[in-house]
Write a protein that holds these residues in place. Structure first.
Motif, mmCIF file in Angstrom:
data_model
loop_
_atom_site.group_PDB
_atom_site.id
_atom_site.type_symbol
_atom_site.label_atom_id
_atom_site.label_comp_id
_atom_site.label_asym_id
_atom_site.label_seq_id
_atom_site.Cartn_x
_atom_site.Cartn_y
_atom_site.Cartn_z
ATOM 1 N N ASP A 266 -1.152 -6.512 -20.651
ATOM 2 C CA ASP A 266 -2.250 -6.786 -20.336
ATOM 3 C C ASP A 266 -2.851 -6.008 -21.381
ATOM 4 O O ASP A 266 -2.903 -4.785 -22.078
ATOM 5 C CB ASP A 266 -1.545 -5.504 -19.598
ATOM 6 C CG ASP A 266 -3.518 -4.946 -18.854
ATOM 7 O OD1 ASP A 266 -4.200 -5.520 -18.792
ATOM 8 O OD2 ASP A 266 -2.815 -4.518 -17.444
ATOM 9 N N ASN B 60 -2.663 2.301 -20.438
ATOM 10 C CA ASN B 60 -2.800 2.942 -19.998
ATOM 11 C C ASN B 60 -1.983 3.401 -18.768
ATOM 12 O O ASN B 60 -0.993 3.483 -18.727
ATOM 13 C CB ASN B 60 -4.359 2.503 -18.599
ATOM 14 C CG ASN B 60 -4.689 3.704 -17.606
ATOM 15 O OD1 ASN B 60 -4.376 4.135 -17.373
ATOM 16 N ND2 ASN B 60 -4.865 2.598 -16.591
ATOM 17 N N TYR C 60 -7.905 -3.176 -22.048
ATOM 18 C CA TYR C 60 -8.646 -2.514 -23.287
ATOM 19 C C TYR C 60 -9.207 -2.224 -24.761
ATOM 20 O O TYR C 60 -8.972 -1.772 -25.194
ATOM 21 C CB TYR C 60 -8.378 -0.828 -23.126
ATOM 22 C CG TYR C 60 -7.350 0.036 -21.608
ATOM 23 C CD1 TYR C 60 -9.263 0.456 -21.562
ATOM 24 C CD2 TYR C 60 -6.673 -0.292 -21.331
ATOM 25 C CE1 TYR C 60 -9.290 0.836 -20.194
ATOM 26 C CE2 TYR C 60 -7.097 -0.163 -19.565
ATOM 27 C CZ TYR C 60 -8.533 0.519 -19.083
ATOM 28 O OH TYR C 60 -7.916 1.135 -18.036
ATOM 29 N N SER D 282 -14.369 -5.895 -16.663
ATOM 30 C CA SER D 282 -14.282 -4.696 -16.755
ATOM 31 C C SER D 282 -14.645 -2.998 -17.758
ATOM 32 O O SER D 282 -15.193 -2.510 -16.972
ATOM 33 C CB SER D 282 -12.976 -4.426 -15.523
ATOM 34 O OG SER D 282 -13.191 -5.362 -14.232
ATOM 35 N N LYS D 283 -14.452 -3.838 -18.097
ATOM 36 C CA LYS D 283 -14.788 -2.943 -19.594
ATOM 37 C C LYS D 283 -15.487 -2.565 -20.896
ATOM 38 O O LYS D 283 -16.122 -2.733 -20.238
ATOM 39 C CB LYS D 283 -12.878 -2.183 -20.016
ATOM 40 C CG LYS D 283 -11.468 -2.581 -19.378
ATOM 41 C CD LYS D 283 -12.314 -1.370 -18.324
ATOM 42 C CE LYS D 283 -11.144 -1.658 -17.271
ATOM 43 N NZ LYS D 283 -10.233 -0.098 -16.187
ATOM 44 N N THR E 98 -9.879 -8.406 -19.354
ATOM 45 C CA THR E 98 -10.986 -8.355 -17.758
ATOM 46 C C THR E 98 -12.313 -8.370 -18.249
ATOM 47 O O THR E 98 -12.710 -7.778 -19.457
ATOM 48 C CB THR E 98 -11.054 -6.987 -17.796
ATOM 49 O OG1 THR E 98 -11.828 -6.598 -16.199
ATOM 50 C CG2 THR E 98 -10.409 -5.322 -18.381
ATOM 51 N N CYS F 63 1.492 -3.126 -21.765
ATOM 52 C CA CYS F 63 0.343 -2.742 -21.536
ATOM 53 C C CYS F 63 -0.292 -1.669 -23.279
ATOM 54 O O CYS F 63 0.111 -1.260 -23.112
ATOM 55 C CB CYS F 63 -0.134 -1.644 -21.004
ATOM 56 S SG CYS F 63 -1.417 -1.167 -20.284
ATOM 57 N N GLY G 220 -10.889 -9.816 -10.178
ATOM 58 C CA GLY G 220 -9.931 -9.005 -11.380
ATOM 59 C C GLY G 220 -9.194 -9.251 -12.192
ATOM 60 O O GLY G 220 -8.537 -9.869 -11.771
ATOM 61 N N SER G 221 -8.246 -8.473 -13.630
ATOM 62 C CA SER G 221 -7.046 -8.441 -13.424
ATOM 63 C C SER G 221 -6.365 -8.095 -12.381
ATOM 64 O O SER G 221 -4.556 -8.899 -12.823
ATOM 65 C CB SER G 221 -6.909 -8.011 -14.849
ATOM 66 O OG SER G 221 -7.444 -7.564 -15.265
ATOM 67 N N ASP G 222 -6.553 -7.943 -11.921
ATOM 68 C CA ASP G 222 -5.431 -7.559 -10.447
ATOM 69 C C ASP G 222 -4.960 -8.463 -9.328
ATOM 70 O O ASP G 222 -3.644 -8.762 -9.327
ATOM 71 C CB ASP G 222 -5.956 -6.201 -9.490
ATOM 72 C CG ASP G 222 -6.537 -5.118 -10.356
ATOM 73 O OD1 ASP G 222 -5.490 -5.031 -10.902
ATOM 74 O OD2 ASP G 222 -6.764 -4.091 -9.410
ATOM 75 N N ARG H 122 -15.927 -8.477 -11.019
ATOM 76 C CA ARG H 122 -14.591 -8.162 -11.077
ATOM 77 C C ARG H 122 -13.677 -9.324 -11.555
ATOM 78 O O ARG H 122 -13.883 -10.577 -9.964
ATOM 79 C CB ARG H 122 -13.743 -8.160 -8.595
ATOM 80 C CG ARG H 122 -14.444 -6.766 -7.801
ATOM 81 C CD ARG H 122 -14.100 -5.491 -8.773
ATOM 82 N NE ARG H 122 -12.479 -6.332 -8.720
ATOM 83 C CZ ARG H 122 -11.827 -5.801 -9.572
ATOM 84 N NH1 ARG H 122 -12.352 -5.204 -11.144
ATOM 85 N NH2 ARG H 122 -10.594 -5.625 -10.376
ATOM 86 N N TYR I 203 0.299 1.354 -16.437
ATOM 87 C CA TYR I 203 -0.934 1.075 -15.265
ATOM 88 C C TYR I 203 -0.312 0.861 -13.787
ATOM 89 O O TYR I 203 0.914 -0.211 -13.753
ATOM 90 C CB TYR I 203 -1.548 -0.512 -15.638
ATOM 91 C CG TYR I 203 -2.465 -0.427 -14.601
ATOM 92 C CD1 TYR I 203 -3.849 0.099 -14.006
ATOM 93 C CD2 TYR I 203 -3.049 -2.291 -14.117
ATOM 94 C CE1 TYR I 203 -4.768 -0.155 -13.018
ATOM 95 C CE2 TYR I 203 -3.501 -3.034 -12.947
ATOM 96 C CZ TYR I 203 -5.069 -1.385 -12.296
ATOM 97 O OH TYR I 203 -5.187 -1.782 -12.094
HETATM 98 N N1 PMP Z 1 -5.375 -3.415 -15.812
HETATM 99 C C1 PMP Z 1 -5.427 -2.766 -16.623
HETATM 100 C C2 PMP Z 1 -4.401 -2.008 -17.846
HETATM 101 C C3 PMP Z 1 -5.990 -1.571 -15.942
HETATM 102 O O1 PMP Z 1 -6.679 -0.161 -16.695
HETATM 103 C C4 PMP Z 1 -6.737 -2.453 -15.232
HETATM 104 C C5 PMP Z 1 -7.935 -1.255 -14.585
HETATM 105 N N2 PMP Z 1 -7.953 -0.002 -14.516
HETATM 106 C C6 PMP Z 1 -7.168 -3.728 -15.020
HETATM 107 C C7 PMP Z 1 -5.668 -4.241 -15.566
HETATM 108 C C8 PMP Z 1 -7.048 -3.133 -13.808
HETATM 109 O O2 PMP Z 1 -9.122 -4.078 -14.286
HETATM 110 P P1 PMP Z 1 -9.459 -5.245 -13.461
HETATM 111 O O3 PMP Z 1 -11.100 -4.606 -13.078
HETATM 112 O O4 PMP Z 1 -9.373 -6.176 -14.200
HETATM 113 O O5 PMP Z 1 -9.110 -5.702 -12.158
#
Ligand code: PMP
Length: 377
Positions: free
Chosen positions: A183, A157, A186, A212-213, A210, A153, A82-84, A221, A109
């Motif tokens: 970041d 978000n 999106y 993820s979106k 990411t 960001c 994940g980017s986390d 992840r 975020y």
């Molecule tokens: N950055 C932002 C701005 C997000 O909103 C999110 C997840 N909602 C993430 C990073 C984390 O994304 P990932 O699923 O890649 O951990």
């Protein structure tokens, strides 16, 4: 202007760290009798495939395929759980607890703040302006010699808007002793180029994206971090050796051959975003729909809490952001499929036509922003 020197930013022990060397680092050939990694030679306890061998610790196949798509060199890519994961690694690589600080611009975020707290690193908050843009002057004033990371960001978000490019550029040029992280989780939903195009110009720039979106792979992840080759080497040095699993690697590799499918899903989500925004606009309980460059809408209601709870009773789950700075009275609504959006709208319409919310007071203070036009992007 001071020139950027990554070594001044890194914590001294990170600079001198000898990384763990995995079996797959020391021998990278594919053919042979592998008795080097204490794996199970027989197989796996599943019928769905063989997972008994450790995966490529550097995910070269993905990076080779991803680099031309993103217009960067493979060596400028770090892949995380994940980017986390890179969010946390960046803090750990640069911020000495109780000494350094990192700067965020709320509302934004939440993981930047959590990562600062986990690592016992001071957090400097410079709020966005009421229209969710960077207060450049205040940011530049708040930066000091211990500011290691500046988090931006964009699209943001929970507000959904892109941050103005000029503000980001001003910070990149002024904060030469910090890493400036944009970041872009999106970015695929926005009508603008990524900041990855500026990586070779700004050695202090880091871009996060990411799978993820837009790619629809949140369950895998897999996060992307783009930066100078020098910084990517540091992240590789401190990450857990096998941070991306073999199934994730092979599924991502396959996904990267279906970029057109990603683009088509993005188009569909943008159509739905427009549909949802237009329908929401006609509801009496809706006060403001903020312009969105993302796959969600920040919407101010006359009774966010009541509506949030009623939606949950009706099994429609949105995110209550009403307690977040500058987001008083707001719910964050992810854009769903047409059927999901219609379900949300029908619950809201039914609420509006009953007398439940008619008499509720309007919000006050931060909540009282004028309605903004809905973005067509
Ligand atoms: N950055 C932002 C701005 C997000 O909103 C999110 C997840 N909602 C993430 C990073 C984390 O994304 P990932 O699923 O890649 O951990």
């Amino acid at each position: 202007m001071q020139s950027f020197n990554l070594n001044n930013l890194l914590r001294p022990h990170i600079l001198s760290l000898t990384p763990y060397s995995s079996a797959r680092d020391e021998y990278t050939g594919k053919v042979g009798v592998f008795l080097d990694a204490n794996e199970n030679p027989i197989g796996s306890t599943t019928n769905t495939g063989d997972y008994n061998r450790y995966p490529d610790p550097h995910q070269w196949a993905i990076k080779q395929r991803l680099a031309p798509i993103k217009g960067v060199r493979p060596e400028q890519i770090f892949l995380g759980n994940g980017s986390d994961e890179p969010i946390d690694l960046l803090v750990r690589a640069t911020c000495t607890p109780s000494q350094d600080n990192l700067l965020i611009m709320p509302p934004t975020y939440g993981m930047y703040e959590v990562s600062a707290a986990v690592n016992d690193v001071e957090l400097v908050k410079v709020p966005l302006t009421p229209d969710f843009q960077v207060d450049t002057e205040a940011v530049l004033k708040a930066i000091n010699s211990n500011t290691k990371l500046i988090w931006l960001c964009s699209p943001n978000n929970p507000s959904g808007n892109l941050l103005q490019a000029d503000a980001i550029r001003t910070i990149l040029e002024a904060a030469r002793q910090s890493l400036v992280i944009v970041d872009e989780a999106y970015i695929d939903f926005a009508d603008t180029p990524s900041w990855t195009t500026e990586l070779d110009r700004y050695p202090n720039l880091v871009v996060l994206q990411t799978f993820s979106k837009a790619w629809g792979l949140a369950a895998l992840r897999l996060g992307m971090c783009f930066a100078s080759e020098e910084l990517i080497q540091v992240l590789n040095k401190i990450k857990p050796p096998y941070n991306i699993s073999a199934p994730t690697q092979s599924l991502a590799l396959d996904a990267l051959t279906h970029e057109a499918a990603k683009d088509e899903m993005v188009r569909q989500i943008l159509t739905e975003r427009q549909f949802l925004a237009e329908k929401l606009r006609s509801l009496p309980s809706v006060q403001v729909i903020y312009p969105s460059d993302a796959n969600f809408l920040l919407v101010q209601f006359n009774d966010a809490k009541g509506i949030f709870e009623h939606l949950i009773e009706q099994q429609v789950i949105v995110r209550d952001r009403s307690k977040v700075k500058l987001c008083g009275g707001c719910l964050r609504i992810s854009v769903g499929t047409r059927a999901e959006n219609e379900r949300l709208l029908s619950v809201l319409q039914a609420m509006d036509s009953s007398s439940v919310v008619d008499d509720l007071p309007l919000g006050t203070g931060e909540e009282a922003m004028k309605p903004e036009p809905v973005s067509n992007a």
